[in-house]
Design an enzyme around this catalytic site. Structure first.
Site, PDB file in Angstrom:
ATOM      1  N   ASP A  17      -3.579  -3.433  -5.013  1.00  0.00           N
ATOM      2  CA  ASP A  17      -4.638  -2.808  -5.816  1.00  0.00           C
ATOM      3  C   ASP A  17      -5.873  -2.493  -4.974  1.00  0.00           C
ATOM      4  OD1 ASP A  17      -5.677  -1.789  -8.174  1.00  0.00           O
ATOM      5  OD2 ASP A  17      -6.540  -3.700  -8.803  1.00  0.00           O
ATOM      6  N   HIS A  34      -4.627   6.264  -1.831  1.00  0.00           N
ATOM      7  CA  HIS A  34      -3.188   6.006  -1.966  1.00  0.00           C
ATOM      8  C   HIS A  34      -2.453   6.334  -0.669  1.00  0.00           C
ATOM      9  CE1 HIS A  34      -3.852   5.081  -6.079  1.00  0.00           C
ATOM     10  NE2 HIS A  34      -4.049   6.324  -6.491  1.00  0.00           N
ATOM     11  N   LEU A 128      15.044  -8.275   5.771  1.00  0.00           N
ATOM     12  CA  LEU A 128      14.156  -8.334   4.617  1.00  0.00           C
ATOM     13  C   LEU A 128      14.672  -7.507   3.434  1.00  0.00           C
ATOM     14  CD1 LEU A 128      11.094  -8.993   3.674  1.00  0.00           C
ATOM     15  CD2 LEU A 128      10.656  -6.646   4.394  1.00  0.00           C
TER      16      LEU A 128
END
Ligand code: IPE
Ligand code: IPE
Ligand code: MG
Length: 244
Positions: A17, A34, A128
């Site tokens: 955020d 963004h 991962l």
């Protein structure tokens, strides 16, 4: 503080955020934030792998984020598509397995296509697990489980009294993944915003003021270090846990 390599959280989930406010502070458009956030994603995926984290879930778009202005939503979708396309080679090289949780059917078809392709092509990777939460909402996820279980009961394949946490979990988007051990939220807000409501019931939560575009590997390590200093009691007393 040194990182204890024997106590790395297996699953780290991040609410990424603060992109919009980060951009606005510099007099830039929210989308600029963004874009910068995507660069942080690339760095943190790599950092997570180097740290020995097994599962990294990133909250990229919530069911509520559809309510944002149309140009921001389409900008985010287009960034997502570009990210997925350009990162596939890296995921293959770095043994990253891509997964996704959320109402994926609501994503634009061209995003869904690259997403599905990347998921398929990275399915055998063993490093991962990168789990992207896209059009994700914890409440709708839980409602969907309730519906699936009700259906099984109606068909006579399940009895209501047989429903337990294990069966319930097996119908969540995250079926097969461990619950998050550490949940990080950047950008200064201290709330869950409909993220992993079921799964985070015993996650250690770490809030930081740092906006997502400014979040670095060192910040991730600080969060993991904070996690390592905590005593996870799961309802028991501190003495009981220490005895183990
Ligand atoms: C997080 O940053 C990214 C998404 C929700 C898609 P925000 O866009 O929420 O940034 P702020 O909170 O407005 O600063
Ligand atoms: C949560 O951030 C969703 C994502 C990071 C994808 P928001 O910025 O949408 O959360 P609220 O609306 O401030 O709670
Ligand atoms: Mg926000």
């Amino acid at each position: 503080m040194q990182l204890d390599k024997k106590n790395i959280p297996q699953h780290v989930a991040i609410i990424m955020d603060g992109n919009g406010r980060w951009a606005k502070k510099q007099g830039m458009m929210r989308l600029f934030g963004h874009q910068a956030g995507v660069e942080t994603v690339k760095k943190i995926v790599e950092a997570a792998r180097e740290t020995g984290i097994s599962v990294l879930t990133l909250y990229a778009f919530s069911t509520e984020n559809w309510k944002r202005p149309a140009d921001e939503v389409s900008g985010l979708m287009s960034l997502l598509k570009t990210y997925l396309k350009s990162e596939l080679a890296n995921m293959l090289k770095n043994d990253v397995q891509l997964r996704s949780i959320g109402q994926l059917e609501n994503l634009p078809v061209e995003v869904r296509q690259v997403l599905e392709q990347s998921i398929t092509e990275t399915a055998d990777n063993k490093g991962l697990i990168l789990n992207l939460a896209l059009s994700y909402g914890g409440r709708i996820e839980i409602i969907s489980v309730a519906g699936q279980l009700a259906e099984l009961c109606l068909k006579g394949e399940l009895k209501p009294e047989e429903i337990d946490e294990k069966i319930f979990s097996s119908k969540l988007y995250t079926a097969g993944l461990p619950d998050p051990d550490l949940l990080i939220r950047t950008g200064g807000e201290a709330r869950l915003s409909n993220f992993l409501l079921w799964q985070a019931s015993y996650a250690e939560i770490y809030f930081t003021e740092t906006a997502w575009p400014d979040f670095t590997k060192d910040d991730l390590i600080n969060a993991v270090t904070s996690f390592q200093q905590r005593q996870r009691r799961f309802g028991r007393t501190g003495d009981q846990v220490a005895e183990k």
